[in-house]
Design a protein around this motif. Structure first.
Motif, short mmCIF file in Angstrom:
data_model
loop_
_atom_site.label_atom_id
_atom_site.label_comp_id
_atom_site.label_asym_id
_atom_site.label_seq_id
_atom_site.Cartn_x
_atom_site.Cartn_y
_atom_site.Cartn_z
N LYS A 38 0.83 -1.21 0.00
CA LYS A 38 0.00 0.00 0.00
C LYS A 38 0.87 1.26 0.00
CE LYS A 38 -3.76 -2.11 2.57
NZ LYS A 38 -4.42 -2.17 3.88
N GLN A 39 1.95 1.24 0.76
CA GLN A 39 2.86 2.40 0.79
C GLN A 39 3.52 2.60 -0.58
OE1 GLN A 39 4.77 0.75 4.41
NE2 GLN A 39 4.94 2.91 5.02
N VAL A 40 3.91 1.51 -1.20
CA VAL A 40 4.51 1.60 -2.54
C VAL A 40 3.47 2.14 -3.52
CG1 VAL A 40 5.59 0.32 -4.44
CG2 VAL A 40 6.14 -0.28 -2.06
N LEU A 41 2.25 1.64 -3.44
CA LEU A 41 1.18 2.09 -4.33
C LEU A 41 0.93 3.60 -4.16
CD1 LEU A 41 -1.12 1.53 -6.36
CD2 LEU A 41 -2.59 1.07 -4.38
N GLU A 46 1.38 8.88 -7.21
CA GLU A 46 1.69 10.30 -7.38
C GLU A 46 2.10 10.60 -8.82
OE1 GLU A 46 4.67 11.37 -4.49
OE2 GLU A 46 3.37 10.82 -2.81
N GLN A 47 2.70 9.63 -9.49
CA GLN A 47 3.13 9.81 -10.87
C GLN A 47 2.28 9.05 -11.87
OE1 GLN A 47 7.69 9.37 -10.00
NE2 GLN A 47 7.35 10.16 -12.05
N TYR A 48 1.70 7.95 -11.44
CA TYR A 48 0.94 7.08 -12.34
C TYR A 48 -0.49 6.94 -11.83
CZ TYR A 48 5.65 5.85 -13.86
OH TYR A 48 6.94 5.89 -14.32
N ASP A 49 -1.28 7.96 -12.10
CA ASP A 49 -2.67 7.95 -11.67
C ASP A 49 -3.38 6.74 -12.26
OD1 ASP A 49 -4.90 9.07 -10.36
OD2 ASP A 49 -5.63 9.85 -12.27
#
Length: 137
Positions: A38-41, A46-49
């Motif tokens: 979840k943290q990675v997501l 932030e860059q890949y909506d």
């Protein structure tokens, strides 16, 4: 393992090298311990909506299978960090921030748990608790 070695491992094993994979690896390289998918997501979105949890989790699982990442699980959630390249050791893991501390000894050195009728091929030993900063927050 650092980010460049992780990326090289991915390429050497014949997997596609993409900007998303590079950014996941670089994000994990900047962390001081384990982080959840979840943290990675959240970082990646932030860059890949529109990036899906499944895509992130599949990549993290692939990286773990390739030995790029180590995985642990607590509180019902799998967490990941870049693999260590040092001698065999285990970790103490902070339950709040995920920071790790090396345990320089291995409990397996003190006994032969399997007996003669069981061949041990691997083991895992982790101690969970709270690092000093997290104890005071």
């Amino acid at each position: 393992m650092d980010a460049q070695k992780a990326i090289n491992t991915l390429k050497e094993r014949g997997y596609k090298y993409t900007d998303k994979r590079k950014e996941i690896i670089e994000f994990l390289d900047e962390q001081k311990g384990y982080v959840s998918a979840k943290q990675v997501l959240m970082f990646m979105q932030e860059q890949y909506d529109g990036l899906s949890f499944d895509t992130v989790y599949r990549n993290l699982s692939l990286f773990a299978d390739l030995g790029i990442l180590e995985a642990s699980e607590w509180e019902g959630e799998k967490r990941f960090r870049l693999s260590c390249e040092e001698d065999h050791h285990h970790h103490m893991i902070c339950l709040r921030c995920g920071k790790t501390k090396h345990i320089p000894v291995c409990p397996m050195e003190h006994f032969h748990a399997g007996g003669d009728d069981f061949k041990i091929t691997s083991h895992k030993f982790e101690i969970f608790g709270y690092c000093t900063p997290c104890q005071h927050s």
